[in-house]
Design a protein around this motif. Sequence first.
Motif, PDB file in Angstrom:
ATOM      1  N   VAL A   1       0.839  -1.204   0.000  1.00  0.00           N
ATOM      2  CA  VAL A   1       0.000   0.000   0.000  1.00  0.00           C
ATOM      3  C   VAL A   1       0.871   1.250   0.000  1.00  0.00           C
ATOM      4  O   VAL A   1       0.648   2.197  -0.774  1.00  0.00           O
ATOM      5  CB  VAL A   1      -0.950   0.010   1.215  1.00  0.00           C
ATOM      6  N   ALA A   2       1.875   1.275   0.868  1.00  0.00           N
ATOM      7  CA  ALA A   2       2.749   2.442   0.963  1.00  0.00           C
ATOM      8  C   ALA A   2       3.505   2.676  -0.341  1.00  0.00           C
ATOM      9  O   ALA A   2       3.607   3.821  -0.820  1.00  0.00           O
ATOM     10  CB  ALA A   2       3.730   2.264   2.118  1.00  0.00           C
ATOM     11  N   LEU A   3       4.022   1.599  -0.929  1.00  0.00           N
ATOM     12  CA  LEU A   3       4.764   1.740  -2.179  1.00  0.00           C
ATOM     13  C   LEU A   3       3.863   2.212  -3.312  1.00  0.00           C
ATOM     14  O   LEU A   3       4.223   3.103  -4.089  1.00  0.00           O
ATOM     15  CB  LEU A   3       5.426   0.408  -2.542  1.00  0.00           C
ATOM     16  N   ARG A   4       2.682   1.625  -3.413  1.00  0.00           N
ATOM     17  CA  ARG A   4       1.785   2.008  -4.500  1.00  0.00           C
ATOM     18  C   ARG A   4       1.216   3.405  -4.283  1.00  0.00           C
ATOM     19  O   ARG A   4       0.911   4.113  -5.244  1.00  0.00           O
ATOM     20  CB  ARG A   4       0.662   0.978  -4.657  1.00  0.00           C
ATOM     21  N   LEU A   5       1.076   3.821  -3.048  1.00  0.00           N
ATOM     22  CA  LEU A   5       0.646   5.201  -2.799  1.00  0.00           C
ATOM     23  C   LEU A   5       1.695   6.163  -3.348  1.00  0.00           C
ATOM     24  O   LEU A   5       1.370   7.153  -4.014  1.00  0.00           O
ATOM     25  CB  LEU A   5       0.442   5.420  -1.301  1.00  0.00           C
ATOM     26  N   ALA A   6       2.967   5.880  -3.073  1.00  0.00           N
ATOM     27  CA  ALA A   6       4.051   6.736  -3.560  1.00  0.00           C
ATOM     28  C   ALA A   6       4.138   6.713  -5.085  1.00  0.00           C
ATOM     29  O   ALA A   6       4.275   7.762  -5.730  1.00  0.00           O
ATOM     30  CB  ALA A   6       5.380   6.296  -2.946  1.00  0.00           C
ATOM     31  N   THR A   7       4.045   5.516  -5.682  1.00  0.00           N
ATOM     32  CA  THR A   7       4.165   5.437  -7.139  1.00  0.00           C
ATOM     33  C   THR A   7       2.952   6.041  -7.847  1.00  0.00           C
ATOM     34  O   THR A   7       3.078   6.580  -8.949  1.00  0.00           O
ATOM     35  CB  THR A   7       4.360   3.981  -7.589  1.00  0.00           C
ATOM     36  N   THR A   8       1.788   5.970  -7.216  1.00  0.00           N
ATOM     37  CA  THR A   8       0.604   6.621  -7.789  1.00  0.00           C
ATOM     38  C   THR A   8       0.779   8.131  -7.811  1.00  0.00           C
ATOM     39  O   THR A   8       0.475   8.792  -8.815  1.00  0.00           O
ATOM     40  CB  THR A   8      -0.655   6.254  -6.985  1.00  0.00           C
ATOM     41  N   MET A   9       1.256   8.691  -6.714  1.00  0.00           N
ATOM     42  CA  MET A   9       1.442  10.139  -6.648  1.00  0.00           C
ATOM     43  C   MET A   9       2.420  10.623  -7.714  1.00  0.00           C
ATOM     44  O   MET A   9       2.160  11.575  -8.449  1.00  0.00           O
ATOM     45  CB  MET A   9       1.948  10.543  -5.255  1.00  0.00           C
TER      46      MET A   9
END
Length: 454
Positions: free
Chosen positions: A311-319
């Motif tokens: 979740v944390a990684l995909r939140l960063a990559t989404t942003m």
Amino acid sequence: MTEQASPPRTSDARFYLLACALGILTGAIGTLFHLAADQLLAWHRTMVAGPPTAVSIGLAAGSTCAMVVAAVYLVRRFAPEAAGSGVQEIEGALEGLRPLRWKRVLPVKFFGGLLSIGSGLVVGREGPTIHIGASIAAGLSDMARPGLVERRGLYAAGAAAGLAAAFNAPLAAVLFVIEETRTQFPYTFRTYMGVAIAATLSTVLTEEMAGMGPDLAISVPGLPPHYLIAFAGLGAVLGLFGYVFNRLLLWSLDGVLWIGRTTSPYLFPAVWGLLIGALIVVFPSATEGGEALILDLVQENWTVAGLFLLVALRLATTMGSYASGAPGGIFAPILTMATCTGLALGSAVSVFMPEAEHLPVAFAIAAMGGLFTSTVRAPMVGVVLVLELTGSFELLLPVLATCIVSNIVAERLGGRPVYEQLLERTLRLAGTPRPDEPGEHLPVQLGWDGRRND
């Protein structure tokens, strides 16, 4: 004082024929876009397949960087409004605050979207197809020259047809127009029917070209009503998550804008492309829109810690991916992060409810609707979209409870719809802020029959 003339009107039959043509064209072009994007992404994966090596990482980083920079170049050179999702641009066009330059947007959104999705950026296909649908509507309107009300009604119908093509979800597409653009949509009987016709025919073309059935078919049995309290708790968490997501998205856009102004507008897209390319080889689950990942997640046994890390990684990559300026939506990344969150929380809760064998997967499905609701602030769309996407209609009550609580928590925290905030940001940067008074806003001045009330 002279009476103000009514806008030109189009006959019912002519308007419905335009809606039919719009649905067919959007379904065909939107599905072609999806199939081509899937093929490009598959080719990209195959090119860098195998164990991580310096060569494979370098090849993936270089190819992704080139594709992202090319997508951003197309946007900046030919149609700046084609960056990101495009939903906010359609809402602005419905209010008469943003132009819909379809001759530029349509090719840039199509080919730029292919590059951004095919590169592995964490963006969704629904943003491009929604904007493509509205652009097709603008093209048809230029040829047919309907009245102002009908023209803007066709814009909304094109957006609905684009969403229907993206997710094979016609009912959610109709509700999206009603709930998301409720303050901009020129609501008359004909425009409403036009939205329904376009969304339906777009789905027909999608199913003919790409196959029938839910896009994310997940089978989960129904749960007893006393489990709803757990889903209400899930909704509260997702309400907070959505509020934070929207704040981070705006902050990311402003941060990347500052970087572009102080250095080069292509610096961040290039660096971000290199990073995403490397992740495609090293940790592919943190890249791409995530539709295929959702199905893998519900079938694999991830640990709770691993899911929260994802979740944390995909939140960063989404942003970073959305802020890069390449075409792409946020629906698919939101649904993927919600799936991870729901599985993690469902696994934790199931420790205290061991008799609920399918609770983690049920949480994952409900979480999709909950996070969508707290970001977009369209709870009924969230409910119907998730049910149409997964086919898990037995979970109607759990999904509904999750979305209701998520919406209430987001509202209490002061959250606002993400596309409303994105539109305001666009208008501010363009130097054309939204008027303080309703003024010429169509929904204020038009009645059910499409005539002006003044």
